[in-house]
Write a protein that holds these residues in place. Structure first.
Motif, PDB file in Angstrom:
ATOM      1  N   UNK A  85       0.712  -1.200   0.002  1.00 29.17           N
ATOM      2  CA  UNK A  85      -0.069  -0.013  -0.129  1.00 29.17           C
ATOM      3  C   UNK A  85       0.848   1.186   0.071  1.00 29.17           C
ATOM      4  N   UNK A  86       0.133   2.292  -0.181  1.00 27.49           N
ATOM      5  CA  UNK A  86       0.923   3.765  -0.171  1.00 27.49           C
ATOM      6  C   UNK A  86       1.001   4.048   1.379  1.00 27.49           C
ATOM      7  N   UNK A  87       2.054   4.900   1.461  1.00 26.03           N
ATOM      8  CA  UNK A  87       2.607   5.152   2.964  1.00 26.03           C
ATOM      9  C   UNK A  87       3.456   6.652   2.708  1.00 26.03           C
ATOM     10  N   UNK A  88       3.855   7.154   3.638  1.00 28.78           N
ATOM     11  CA  UNK A  88       5.125   7.938   4.099  1.00 28.78           C
ATOM     12  C   UNK A  88       6.382   7.649   3.625  1.00 28.78           C
ATOM     13  N   UNK A  89       6.928   8.626   2.937  1.00 26.63           N
ATOM     14  CA  UNK A  89       8.456   8.290   2.604  1.00 26.63           C
ATOM     15  C   UNK A  89       9.096   9.824   2.767  1.00 26.63           C
ATOM     16  N   UNK A  90      10.117   9.799   3.737  1.00 31.82           N
ATOM     17  CA  UNK A  90      10.685  11.145   3.807  1.00 31.82           C
ATOM     18  C   UNK A  90      12.295  11.165   4.508  1.00 31.82           C
ATOM     19  N   UNK A  91      12.705  12.171   4.849  1.00 29.85           N
ATOM     20  CA  UNK A  91      13.855  12.657   5.191  1.00 29.85           C
ATOM     21  C   UNK A  91      13.880  13.123   6.834  1.00 29.85           C
ATOM     22  N   UNK A  92      14.625  12.566   7.408  1.00 29.77           N
ATOM     23  CA  UNK A  92      14.696  13.101   8.836  1.00 29.77           C
ATOM     24  C   UNK A  92      15.920  14.301   8.803  1.00 29.77           C
ATOM     25  N   UNK A  93      15.807  15.245   9.587  1.00 31.85           N
ATOM     26  CA  UNK A  93      16.917  16.302   9.999  1.00 31.85           C
ATOM     27  C   UNK A  93      16.799  16.668  11.571  1.00 31.85           C
ATOM     28  N   UNK A  94      17.965  17.110  12.176  1.00 31.42           N
ATOM     29  CA  UNK A  94      18.004  17.544  13.392  1.00 31.42           C
ATOM     30  C   UNK A  94      17.438  16.434  14.331  1.00 31.42           C
ATOM     31  N   UNK A  95      17.946  15.189  14.199  1.00 31.21           N
ATOM     32  CA  UNK A  95      17.360  14.059  15.007  1.00 31.21           C
ATOM     33  C   UNK A  95      18.298  14.062  16.285  1.00 31.21           C
ATOM     34  N   UNK A  96      17.590  14.379  17.334  1.00 26.76           N
ATOM     35  CA  UNK A  96      18.332  14.585  18.619  1.00 26.76           C
ATOM     36  C   UNK A  96      18.061  13.027  19.130  1.00 26.76           C
ATOM     37  N   UNK A  97      16.987  12.511  19.394  1.00 24.84           N
ATOM     38  CA  UNK A  97      16.770  11.260  19.948  1.00 24.84           C
ATOM     39  C   UNK A  97      15.464  10.636  19.378  1.00 24.84           C
ATOM     40  N   UNK A  98      14.930   9.559  19.746  1.00 25.48           N
ATOM     41  CA  UNK A  98      13.744   8.926  19.426  1.00 25.48           C
ATOM     42  C   UNK A  98      12.606   9.849  19.676  1.00 25.48           C
ATOM     43  N   UNK A  99      12.645  11.075  20.359  1.00 23.35           N
ATOM     44  CA  UNK A  99      11.358  11.752  20.900  1.00 23.35           C
ATOM     45  C   UNK A  99      11.477  13.145  20.144  1.00 23.35           C
TER      46      UNK A  99
END
Length: 201
Positions: A85-99
């Motif tokens: 199925x369809x879904x999100x596909x993206x890029x993360x930036x400024x990842x500090x931690x899982x929250x």
């Protein structure tokens, strides 16, 4: 959310034209530092010459990081929807931690959004919801080129060279980069990412 964490990245500082490459990975080396998890229904792992994010659960995100640290970046990647199925596909930036991180994404059926996770609470910025666009290639097997600029307090999302949205937010200033996939009401979203490049903006 399913954070899978161990490893360390191996970026390089090669110059690519006029843009300074801070980190790049074509995922040909399975020891380049990204998370490696696969239980059959969900995965964040090297596969088929790229990096696969498989989201088995419904209404869920899986993501992965190369264990780097940056402030201002321009991140680009190619993503292929391997099956429905369809879904999100993206890029993360400024990842500090899982929250705590930003994620700028398209959906494989032609929408986009820019969001942040701060102290575990998700907020969609800008329009506040998914917005439709004709710039996404929605066919199964089609490649979309996604670009996310995280510069100062400005977050900008492009797909296939088209500017989709720019928002301003100053909650997060630096951190890791990464890739994210998400599902909606149907699990089994299967994405393959390739040609991941982080540029000095």
């Amino acid at each position: 959310e399913l954070p899978f964490g161990n490893g360390n990245g191996n970026g390089n500082g090669n110059d690519n034209g006029n843009a300074n490459v801070l980190f790049e990975d074509d995922f040909s080396n399975k020891n380049s530092g990204w998370d490696q998890f696969d239980d059959g229904s969900s995965a964040t792992d090297y596969a088929n010459g790229g990096y696969r994010i498989l989201v088995g659960n419904t209404n869920w995100y899986n993501w992965a990081n190369p264990y780097q640290s940056f402030t201002d970046v321009r991140v680009e990647v190619d993503v292929t929807k391997q099956t429905s199925p369809d879904g999100d596909a993206g890029i993360i930036c400024r990842y500090v931690d899982t929250s705590n991180f930003y994620f700028l994404r398209i959906t494989t059926d032609g929408y986009y959004a820019i969001s942040k996770l701060v102290d575990g609470s998700e907020t969609t910025l800008g329009a506040g919801e998914y917005t439709e666009t004709g710039a996404v290639n929605t066919a199964t097997g089609a490649v979309n080129h996604v670009r996310a600029d995280c510069v100062g307090s400005s977050l900008t999302l492009y797909v296939n060279g088209t500017l989709l949205e720019q928002v301003v937010d100053s909650d997060l200033t630096s951190g890791d980069v990464g890739l994210i996939g998400g599902s909606f009401d149907i699990g089994g979203v299967d994405l393959l990412f390739d040609n991941f490049v982080v540029y000095q903006p």
